[in-house]
Write an enzyme that holds these catalytic residues in place. Structure first.
Site, short mmCIF file in Angstrom:
data_model
loop_
_atom_site.label_atom_id
_atom_site.label_comp_id
_atom_site.label_asym_id
_atom_site.label_seq_id
_atom_site.Cartn_x
_atom_site.Cartn_y
_atom_site.Cartn_z
N TYR A 22 0.45 -0.83 0.02
CA TYR A 22 -0.24 0.34 -0.05
C TYR A 22 1.06 1.43 -0.20
O TYR A 22 0.13 2.15 0.17
CB TYR A 22 -0.84 -0.35 1.08
CG TYR A 22 -0.17 0.29 2.20
CD1 TYR A 22 0.37 0.71 2.83
CD2 TYR A 22 0.03 -1.13 2.84
CE1 TYR A 22 1.55 0.89 4.85
CE2 TYR A 22 1.05 -1.41 4.30
CZ TYR A 22 1.24 0.10 4.52
OH TYR A 22 1.48 -0.68 6.60
N GLY A 23 2.67 1.52 0.16
CA GLY A 23 3.24 2.43 0.09
C GLY A 23 4.61 2.55 -1.03
O GLY A 23 3.40 3.00 -2.35
N THR A 24 5.23 2.72 -0.35
CA THR A 24 6.11 2.86 -1.24
C THR A 24 6.97 1.81 -2.22
O THR A 24 7.72 1.74 -3.65
CB THR A 24 7.46 3.08 -0.35
OG1 THR A 24 8.33 2.11 0.06
CG2 THR A 24 7.85 4.44 0.39
N LEU A 25 5.69 0.26 -2.26
CA LEU A 25 6.15 -0.32 -2.88
C LEU A 25 5.18 -0.95 -4.03
O LEU A 25 5.93 -2.03 -4.43
CB LEU A 25 6.43 -1.57 -2.01
CG LEU A 25 7.76 -2.08 -1.10
CD1 LEU A 25 7.86 -3.14 -0.28
CD2 LEU A 25 9.15 -2.26 -2.14
N GLU A 97 11.12 -4.58 5.33
CA GLU A 97 9.93 -3.66 6.37
C GLU A 97 10.38 -3.61 7.61
O GLU A 97 9.58 -3.28 8.43
CB GLU A 97 8.62 -4.65 5.99
CG GLU A 97 8.24 -4.29 3.97
CD GLU A 97 7.69 -2.73 3.59
OE1 GLU A 97 7.56 -2.27 4.78
OE2 GLU A 97 7.27 -3.00 2.83
#
Length: 172
Positions: A22-25, A97
């Site tokens: 849901y983020g920087t990936l 992570e």
């Protein structure tokens, strides 16, 4: 002899895991490069989804890192991408992570919004109610003041919030 193929297929199936990012990936975000780096393992884009339950998604710390706080029922249905990953990529993601200290990898129910996944088994699992169980990196280990930060439903490093993510190689 009759169960040998079944055992092989069960073993093969267990080597792939579904991960919701849901983020920087996500595609177009600063760390997406890791998802397509086959030296780190295999990650195959399956589709887009959102969390069935609401969670707070905050951008926190001096590096503007997105965190999904593990507080079900608070915040928004978080948008993200679903990937099928092999064991090597899952191990890389755990390390990337900071699992289990910074983030914890847990199973969450994800509502499929758009599906590109190939393979009849995966499609059959999605077709029933449109919900998949995926591993998600969220955190239960956060400073209490993060609960008071603004909540987002769809992370974008260059979004209107003005909190641009700081890449690891650029951190001091």
């Amino acid at each position: 002899m009759g169960n040998k193929p079944l055992c092989l297929s069960a073993a093969f199936a267990s080597t792939m895991a579904r991960v919701f990012v849901y983020g920087t990936l996500k595609k177009g975000q600063p760390n997406y490069k890791h998802m397509i780096n086959t030296a780190k393992g295999l990650a195959k884009f399956q589709g887009r989804g959102r969390t069935v339950e609401k969670y707070p998604l905050v951008i926190a710390g001096k590096y503007n890192i997105p965190y999904m706080l593990n507080i079900p029922g608070t915040g928004h249905h978080i948008a993200g991408e679903i990937y099928s990953v092999d064991e090597q990529m899952l191990q890389f993601l755990d390390e990337f992570e900071g699992c289990p200290d910074m983030y914890q990898r847990t199973l969450m129910r994800i509502q499929v919004v758009e599906w590109e996944g190939k393979g009849s088994a995966g499609e059959a699992r999605v077709a029933a109610d449109g919900v998949l169980e995926c591993f998600v990196y969220s955190t239960a280990t956060y400073p209490p003041e993060w609960v008071g930060l603004p909540y987002y439903d769809n992370y974008d490093s260059s979004g209107k919030h003005g909190l641009t993510y700081v890449l690891r190689e650029s951190r001091e």
